[in-house]
Scaffold this active site. Structure first.
Site, PDB file in Angstrom:
ATOM      1  N   GLU A  61       0.657  -5.119   2.191  1.00  0.00           N
ATOM      2  CA  GLU A  61      -0.179  -6.003   1.371  1.00  0.00           C
ATOM      3  C   GLU A  61      -0.387  -5.456  -0.031  1.00  0.00           C
ATOM      4  OE1 GLU A  61      -0.874  -5.331   4.547  1.00  0.00           O
ATOM      5  OE2 GLU A  61      -0.895  -7.286   5.537  1.00  0.00           O
ATOM      6  N   HIS A 130     -11.006  -8.819  12.353  1.00  0.00           N
ATOM      7  CA  HIS A 130     -10.291 -10.056  12.028  1.00  0.00           C
ATOM      8  C   HIS A 130     -11.226 -11.231  11.772  1.00  0.00           C
ATOM      9  CE1 HIS A 130      -6.913  -7.769  13.613  1.00  0.00           C
ATOM     10  NE2 HIS A 130      -6.091  -8.685  13.152  1.00  0.00           N
TER      11      HIS A 130
END
Lengths: 328, 347
Positions: A61, A130
């Site tokens: 990322e 998450h």
């Protein structure tokens, strides 16, 4: 003419239309190309645009967000998809230290027209790492604009505006609502960044929210209507810049405000709204601004704990009755 | 992949005295650029002592041959992005000493209107993408700049510079991987000056030949001497030819040295006087001057004229910076957004 399509398809149309319109726009991220998107938002785009413009990245990322920033500084208009904003934390250095500051630290020598997009917020029993909500994190940063919207028509129009915008933009979607359907107009249109939408008009109380909490707010409003309470429901759509004018106008009418915000409470979007309203509508308030946030905890796995953590219509109704002094 | 040239850890000190390989113009350009950077930096330190320059200030003294050698081997249309020890790189790119000195002073006539200071010069006209303050963060950015060149189908490349400390940031590994996978036109240059702030390469890296990091990605990688512009030029030229032929990125570890501490506040007690002297004995400005004179590339008068011109230029830059105004407080809101009517919160 409108047709009913899902949020994922509305977002797909936005990217596809903009990529047809401008050769400089490209999409990169994990699983966006051959897998057709982890949540199928980019379905079919590899077939139409080829591997030059729909690019699968390694799981890196920080690296691919930075490549996006460099490409934007050098004339391209990247769309960087994060599988979720939770993973974008690895890329915050590039978003916060570079994308947001490029224009300022270069005194206008370089701009950074880039869209970082992906789902934000809890999505069921996915546990602590998450399930986080990122609007308030990103909206804290001058230089960025933050969009958070699950209405398919508006999300499409906002994403198209974001892709054409010369400033860096964080777009927050929702894993749980990619299949959420709504009427989306045919043909070309843009939705302006920085303008809230009144989704339901009312007179007794204003409920303001964004992203998937909008459904919670609207469900609460339906229930309240059955009890004769008329709630005005506002969808922020954009978090930064915040359209406080629409909020102030509504509060001047209803004199009461409940903020429904999946962010954690501390220094979250709800805190900023409460500040704005006490500043600009103090004399119109008949009760303190109240908020329904996620709990001030990490989100655990067990269903009972998820239920306890998340805002829901019952919590919103309770808050509305508080500001209306209707609780026994 | 190209053959990787292994080099001894310490590059050899003696250089053969031979006929000059390059033109008089090349040598004089190198000398002038290095002397300009040296004098600029010396004056920047002096101005810092007088509190005319504030904030962090990292000078390039000792590393001048790197800027000179690179510029001779690339074109003005190629891009450069680097870290925060960047005055020399920017001056090498052609940013004026007026604009650079005024930026250090925080004046509105500075390279970025007084908004960046010592760490952040930028110039779109010079294809200079900054002056970046987060160690290693410019490595993906440079990779993206190269990505855009390939996307647009040009033959331009991006020189992406970083220090030895940045060579251990994850951003480097992610970037090297994607750059090789996508064969991006990026020349990665690690200016290895031996110390990440106060910590030597030996203390933070199991592999101290930093160029070997490239081997994990099959990226052509080598170490070259950074104390002579000839050596830097030759290494960069070879790398640039490789990149322009479409074969993808290249990694050079350029072994150099900073004579001063990490920043103005660092007395550099972590290294010996002998070590510093060893490098000063190979000082690129002095060595180039003596080669020019010894090999009769130019006359002592020509060298004196360059020195005189640069000293006057730096004096003028200080005067320019002194006499320039600070930014207007209202400029605070400029260049945060391209949107002209962005509604800032102004309680």
């Amino acid at each position: 003419m409108s047709r009913e399509i899902a949020l994922r398809d509305a977002l797909n149309e936005a990217m596809t239309e903009e990529m047809r319109r401008d050769e400089l726009v490209f999409l990169m991220g994990e699983e966006v190309a051959e897998y057709n998107g982890a949540y199928k938002v980019s379905k079919g785009m590899l077939d139409e645009f080829g591997a030059k413009r729909v690019i699968d990245t390694p799981i890196a990322e920080l690296g691919f967000a930075g490549i996006g920033v460099g490409a934007a500084m050098n004339g391209l208009r990247p769309i960087v998809e994060f599988m979720t904003w939770n993973f974008a934390i690895l890329a915050f250095d590039q978003i916060v230290n570079n994308a947001a500051k490029t224009l300022s630290q270069s005194a206008g020598n370089f701009k950074c027209p880039i869209v970082f997009r992906g789902p934000s917020g809890a999505a069921g029993q996915l546990a602590q790492q998450h399930s986080q909500t990122f609007e308030s994190w990103m909206a804290n940063v001058p230089g960025l604009k933050v969009i958070s919207c699950i209405d398919p028509a508006d999300a499409k129009g906002l994403l198209k505006s974001a892709i054409r915008d010369d400033d860096p933009i964080c777009m927050m979607e929702s894993e749980m609502l990619y299949g959420y359907k709504g009427l989306v107009p045919e043909g070309e249109y843009l939705t302006p960044i920085g303008v809230a939408a009144v989704r339901r008009e009312g007179t007794d109380v204003t409920i303001v929210s964004f992203n998937k909490m909008m459904l919670t707010a609207l469900e609460a409003a339906d229930e309240l209507a059955k009890e004769g309470i008329s709630a005005e429901v506002i969808d922020l759509r954009t978090i930064r810049p915040l359209d406080h004018e629409t909020l102030v106008k509504s509060v001047k009418k209803t004199n009461r405000l409940v903020v429904v915000d999946e962010s954690w409470p501390f220094a979250g979007v709800s805190a900023e709204i409460a500040y704005e309203i006490q500043k600009y509508a103090f004399d119109y308030l008949d009760a303190p601004v109240t908020r329904v946030n996620a709990a001030d905890t990490s989100l655990p796995y067990a269903p009972t704990l998820v239920e306890a953590y998340m805002p829901n219509p019952a919590k919103v109704i309770k808050a509305v009755k508080e500001v209306m002094y209707l609780n026994a | 992949m190209d053959t990787v040239v292994e080099q001894k850890k310490k590059t050899t000190r003696s250089r053969k005295s031979s006929k000059p390989t390059y033109s008089k113009e090349m040598y004089l350009n190198w000398y002038e650029m290095m002397f300009r950077i040296r004098k600029f930096e010396e004056r920047a330190l002096l101005m810092y002592g007088q509190q005319k320059v504030r904030g962090f200030c990292h000078v390039y003294i000792g590393q001048e041959a790197v800027a000179a050698g690179i510029e001779a081997a690339i074109t003005p249309e190629d891009a450069i992005v680097t870290a925060y020890r960047q005055h020399g790189t920017a001056i090498g790119r052609g940013l004026s000493t007026n604009a650079c000195m005024a930026e250090l002073f925080g004046k509105v006539t500075g390279a970025v209107k007084g908004k960046g200071g010592s760490m952040h010069f930028f110039s779109a006209d010079h294809r200079y993408f900054g002056g970046n303050g987060i160690v290693g963060a410019q490595i993906p950015i440079g990779t993206g700049i190269g990505f855009a060149e390939k996307y647009k189908g040009t033959d331009k490349l991006c020189v992406t510079m970083f220090g030895d400390g940045a060579a251990r940031q994850g951003a480097l590994y992610e970037s090297f991987n994607m750059a090789m996978n996508w064969k991006l036109p990026v020349l990665y240059i690690c200016e290895n000056n031996g110390y990440a702030m106060g910590t030597s390469v030996e203390r933070t890296s199991n592999v101290t030949d930093l160029y070997k990091v490239g081997h994990a990605f099959d990226m052509p990688s080598e170490a070259i001497d950074g104390m002579s512009p000839e050596s830097v030029y030759e290494g960069v030229k070879k790398a640039v030819e490789h990149i322009r032929s479409g074969k993808g990125p290249y990694f050079l570890e350029i072994r150099t040295y900073r004579y001063k501490g990490h920043s103005v506040s660092d007395p550099a007690r972590y290294r010996t006087k002998e070590e510093v002297q060893e490098y000063k004995d190979r000082d690129p400005v002095k060595m180039t001057e003596s080669k020019i004179l010894k090999d009769k590339i130019a006359t002592a008068e020509e060298i004196a004229a360059i020195k005189d011109m640069i000293k006057k230029e730096i004096d003028a830059a200080v005067k320019f910076a002194e006499e320039s105004p600070y930014p207007d407080p209202a400029d605070l809101f400029e260049d945060n957004y391209t949107q002209a009517d962005y509604p800032f919160i102004v309680d």
